[in-house]
Each structure stands twice: as structure tokens, then as C-alpha cells.
Design a protein around this motif. Structure first.
Motif, mmCIF file in Angstrom:
data_model
loop_
_atom_site.group_PDB
_atom_site.id
_atom_site.type_symbol
_atom_site.label_atom_id
_atom_site.label_comp_id
_atom_site.label_asym_id
_atom_site.label_seq_id
_atom_site.Cartn_x
_atom_site.Cartn_y
_atom_site.Cartn_z
ATOM 1 N N THR A 157 0.324 4.551 10.218
ATOM 2 C CA THR A 157 -0.885 5.124 9.609
ATOM 3 C C THR A 157 -1.981 4.074 9.533
ATOM 4 O O THR A 157 -3.137 4.340 9.887
ATOM 5 C CB THR A 157 -0.559 5.662 8.205
ATOM 6 N N ILE A 158 -1.626 2.885 9.091
ATOM 7 C CA ILE A 158 -2.602 1.797 9.015
ATOM 8 C C ILE A 158 -3.114 1.453 10.408
ATOM 9 O O ILE A 158 -4.315 1.256 10.619
ATOM 10 C CB ILE A 158 -1.978 0.549 8.349
ATOM 11 N N PHE A 159 -2.225 1.395 11.391
ATOM 12 C CA PHE A 159 -2.607 1.071 12.758
ATOM 13 C C PHE A 159 -3.591 2.111 13.299
ATOM 14 O O PHE A 159 -4.618 1.764 13.892
ATOM 15 C CB PHE A 159 -1.359 0.998 13.660
ATOM 16 N N MET A 218 0.823 -1.206 0.000
ATOM 17 C CA MET A 218 0.000 0.000 0.000
ATOM 18 C C MET A 218 0.857 1.256 0.000
ATOM 19 O O MET A 218 0.337 2.341 -0.177
ATOM 20 C CB MET A 218 -0.933 0.003 1.196
ATOM 21 N N ASN A 219 2.147 1.100 0.219
ATOM 22 C CA ASN A 219 3.088 2.214 0.198
ATOM 23 C C ASN A 219 2.715 3.287 1.230
ATOM 24 O O ASN A 219 2.753 4.475 0.960
ATOM 25 C CB ASN A 219 3.174 2.805 -1.209
ATOM 26 N N VAL A 220 2.281 2.846 2.415
ATOM 27 C CA VAL A 220 1.900 3.727 3.515
ATOM 28 C C VAL A 220 2.614 3.241 4.770
ATOM 29 O O VAL A 220 2.844 2.039 4.948
ATOM 30 C CB VAL A 220 0.364 3.700 3.737
ATOM 31 N N ASN A 221 2.929 4.153 5.646
ATOM 32 C CA ASN A 221 3.595 3.811 6.887
ATOM 33 C C ASN A 221 2.709 2.886 7.730
ATOM 34 O O ASN A 221 1.485 3.003 7.734
ATOM 35 C CB ASN A 221 3.919 5.095 7.654
ATOM 36 N N ARG A 222 3.337 2.004 8.475
ATOM 37 C CA ARG A 222 2.587 1.034 9.301
ATOM 38 C C ARG A 222 1.773 1.726 10.389
ATOM 39 O O ARG A 222 0.668 1.287 10.714
ATOM 40 C CB ARG A 222 3.559 0.048 9.947
#
Length: 143
Positions: A7-9, A1-5
Motif C-alpha cells: 500500500t505504501i509502495f 503505520m500498521n499498513v501493508n508495505r
């Protein structure tokens, strides 16, 4: 997803807590006009296209009877889709102007080669024999 972890959390945690991932309301300065006043501003400018933002700001009072700025009026009109345009400044053409090229051509139909040598044809509306130093530039509008 090319997003920081993280951010997802955080998004997952927000979904679990609030059942939505949309942004929360942020603090900020409250709007000085109501939605009804915004609609009234748009209606006034649609009815009178030559009404300036500064004149409209002088006529409109915001919440708690406070004055609103011309920039506020411009922002409200911009969010509703109205943009400022420069008015056309030029000659107003009539039917007579449309007939003049035909009359000119009929007049010069009998000219010989010597007379035609003194005529210069150009596709440009302006013919300059020297470089003009102070030519005005008109900004282009964004769509």
C-alpha cells in the motif's frame, strides 16, 4: 503505520506519477440528474415540506428526458442534508386546554378523602388495565 508495505509502495508510486495520492475517478453509471436539477429538487422540497419524493420524481425529468425514481430524489435530498421525518399526529392544543387543569383543580378543591380515593394519578399519558397485544412501534430517527 500498521499498513501493508505494498500500500505504501503504491501510494508513493502514485504520488510520483500524478503528484497526488487522491483516488482516481472510477467508472460507474453516470448520474441521471444534473447539479442544477439537484438544487431545484432541494429548493422545491424546502418550499413545500409536504411534497413526497414520488410526487417530486413524477414532476422532474432527468438527462435525456428520462424519468427519475423516487429513490433518486430521496438520495439527492439526503446528500443535501434533508431527512424524512414522521409528522406529529396528535391533538392540537389550544389555550382552553391549558386552563382545564386549573379549572379541574378548583372544582375538586372541596373534595373529602372518600372522593379522592377513587382518583388514580399517573405520570404516564396512557393507562392500561390489560396488556395490549398489537401496540404500534414508531422507529426512532438517526441524527
Amino acid at each position: 503505520m500498521n499498513v501493508n508495505r505494498t500500500t505504501i509502495f503504491r501510494l508513493r508510486q502514485r504520488l510520483h506519477e500524478t503528484d497526488t495520492v487522491s483516488d482516481r475517478p472510477r467508472s460507474g453509471r453516470p448520474r441521471c440528474t444534473t447539479q442544477g436539477q439537484d438544487r431545484n429538487l432541494v429548493r422545491n422540497h424546502m418550499n413545500n415540506r409536504f411534497l413526497s419524493a414520488s410526487a417530486s420524481s413524477r414532476q422532474t425529468r432527468g438527462r435525456n428526458n428520462q424519468r427519475i425514481s423516487a429513490n433518486t430524489v430521496r438520495r439527492r435530498l439526503s446528500t443535501s442534508g434533508l431527512r424524512a421525518r414522521r409528522p406529529y399526529i396528535g391533538p392540537i392544543l389550544t389555550q382552553r386546554h391549558g386552563h382545564q387543569p386549573t379549572l379541574w383543580a378548583q372544582k375538586q378543591a372541596a373534595w373529602d378523602r372518600i372522593q379522592w380515593r377513587s382518583v388514580v394519578f399517573s405520570e404516564k399519558s396512557r393507562l392500561c388495565t390489560c396488556m395490549e397485544k398489537k401496540r404500534r412501534k414508531i422507529p426512532s430517527t438517526l441524527h
